[in-house]
Design an enzyme around this catalytic site. Sequence first.
Site, short mmCIF file in Angstrom:
data_model
loop_
_atom_site.label_atom_id
_atom_site.label_comp_id
_atom_site.label_asym_id
_atom_site.label_seq_id
_atom_site.Cartn_x
_atom_site.Cartn_y
_atom_site.Cartn_z
N THR A 194 0.82 -1.21 0.00
CA THR A 194 0.00 0.00 0.00
C THR A 194 0.85 1.25 0.00
OG1 THR A 194 -1.78 1.18 1.13
CG2 THR A 194 -0.26 -0.01 2.54
N ARG A 195 0.25 2.35 -0.51
CA ARG A 195 0.90 3.66 -0.46
C ARG A 195 -0.06 4.69 0.15
NH1 ARG A 195 -1.59 4.96 -5.64
NH2 ARG A 195 -1.49 7.16 -5.16
N HIS A 199 -7.79 2.49 6.25
CA HIS A 199 -9.03 2.80 6.95
C HIS A 199 -9.73 1.47 7.24
CE1 HIS A 199 -8.12 6.93 6.20
NE2 HIS A 199 -8.06 6.72 4.91
N HIS A 202 -9.93 -1.22 4.53
CA HIS A 202 -8.67 -1.94 4.27
C HIS A 202 -8.41 -2.96 5.36
CE1 HIS A 202 -8.05 2.14 2.50
NE2 HIS A 202 -7.75 1.40 1.46
N ARG A 288 -7.93 -3.86 -7.69
CA ARG A 288 -8.35 -3.15 -8.89
C ARG A 288 -7.32 -2.05 -9.13
NH1 ARG A 288 -11.69 0.79 -10.50
NH2 ARG A 288 -13.23 0.18 -12.05
N ALA A 291 -1.22 -0.23 -8.38
CA ALA A 291 -0.13 0.69 -8.76
C ALA A 291 -0.50 1.53 -9.98
CB ALA A 291 1.17 -0.05 -8.99
#
Length: 568
Positions: A194-195, A199, A202, A288, A291
């Site tokens: 993740t970047r 929340h 997630h 989905r 990156a």
Amino acid sequence: MPANVFGPLPELYASPESAARLKLEAGGLPSWDLTPRQVCDLELLMNGGFSPLGGFLGEADYNGVVEEMRLADGTLWPMPVTLDVSQAFADKVAPGGDIALRDPEGVILAILSISDKWTPDKAREAEKVFGADDIAHPAVNYLHHKAGPVYLGGAITGIQQPVHYDFKARRDTPNELRAFFRKLGWRRIVAFQTRNPLHRAHQELTFRAAREAQANLLIHPVVGMTKPGDIDHFTRVRCYEAVLDQYPASTTALSLLNLAMRMGGPREAVWHGIIRRNHGCTHMIVGRDHAGPGKNSQGKNFYGPYDAQDLFRKHQDEIGVEMVDFKQMVYVQEKAQYEPRDEVAAGQTILDISGTELRRRLREGLDIPEWFSFPGVVAELRRTSPPRARQGFTLFFTGLSGSGKSTVANALMIKLMEMGGRPVTLLDGDLVRKHLSSELGFSKEHRDINIRRIGYVASEITKNGGIAICAPIAPYAATRRAVREEIEQFGAFVEVHVATSLEECEKRDRKGLYKLAREGKIKEFTGISDPYDVPEAPEVRLDTEGFDVDYCAQQVILKLENMGLIRA
Ligand code: PPS
């Protein structure tokens, strides 16, 4: 799954004794000061994160990677990891020689034994690797505007790890993570790349993904370089730490990955998989638009939403990591719980807050409900993102000489000072040339240096909560874009194109310069004998012809209000 996932991985570091000797010897070698992205790449090369690479790609490997996603020996490798250098440096070195690689402070991190030196076809690289030679893609923009023109390839001998002063305890090399998993008896590990801050959605999806794969969970966020404009990693890591106690401690770990992302969608997903295998993971969540780089210059997505999943699935066996489908989790109001979107019964009410909506709420200081995020995460986000009306920002005027930039900029400075609340600094073209850039002329190179200096000062002002008003000609779109990227890390960048036509500027000729330029007495004069790239999408475009200064300043004020940067 490959059996070697839990054993140690080869690293490129010299032994401590040789490293001490090599360091002394390397002091006499030609040396290259690594860019921040190259430091990230080097770290993952040296610690095995990019295994099986033994150094920066040589030309044959590079060609194979660009064309077929494979090294010259056929091994799957989707992303060029190349050492780009300036022409001047490339001219001083040759294959067969060694060079020292230094971090930005001058510390020698490694020695590169040069095997290849070549000038890449960057347009081809962009097309093949990123799908389009379009600078709206952050990596393509980097390739054309930041990366040097020549690539050097060759084996790396690591001397020391790049130094990190932040979150040391949360950074792990592939071998440290492998040892950790071994020690705890974890055999199936699903990685979550993740970047963004995590929340509740997630947390739910990662928790479920791990449960479905009957695996432990590694939250593995990227802290090297992400997409320009992302939330800085300091804030994100504090957010991750705030979420960690929502997971059972015995099944979940958090580790930071110093990767420089390219936002390369499908190819990047495959790359992430290989990197996770090297870090001892057996599974990875791919979602989905994994990156994804955002929209291209035609306003369309660069990649299809499931391209990354498709490419990953196709190469899953060679990657050595199993893909776990990312299920979009949504909050079902009637049940007061999260469920996968495709399992929600008809007639139920789905609640969701998009990234854009979240940013708006933070910007405007509005409520962020507990069903959406955890109080600790929201508190961290609010600390670093106060409402926009309390953040610094930069107003960047650009336009031809005599277009009226300084006049409107001066009027705005006074109006903003009248409103109060934040310090205002005017970096007018003439003032900057006097105080910061007196040695510079008007060649492309000098103009770029001038604008970058203005950008640097404005970014510092913005970071510290002030208002910077810049008013140079700034004729080059790429340089304006670089300044925008630098400033948007800290606050808003409002580009104002003072669109007075050349005819009108020449007619006014306030300083008599156009006449001199026409007579050839001033060379490289913008609009006459030098280019001006008209801004394509400025926040404000001002037509000054036939309008007074007050009216023009008012157009900018309205935009600032509309963006929430000032209160009415
Ligand atoms: S740049 O291109 O952004 O670095 O230019 P800038 O620092 O704004 O400086 C522009 C002012 O310098 C005067 N001047 C010239 N302008 C353009 N081209 C040439 N060759 C040139 N030589 C001198 C000119 O007065 C500009 O002032 P403004 O305020 O824009 O009229």
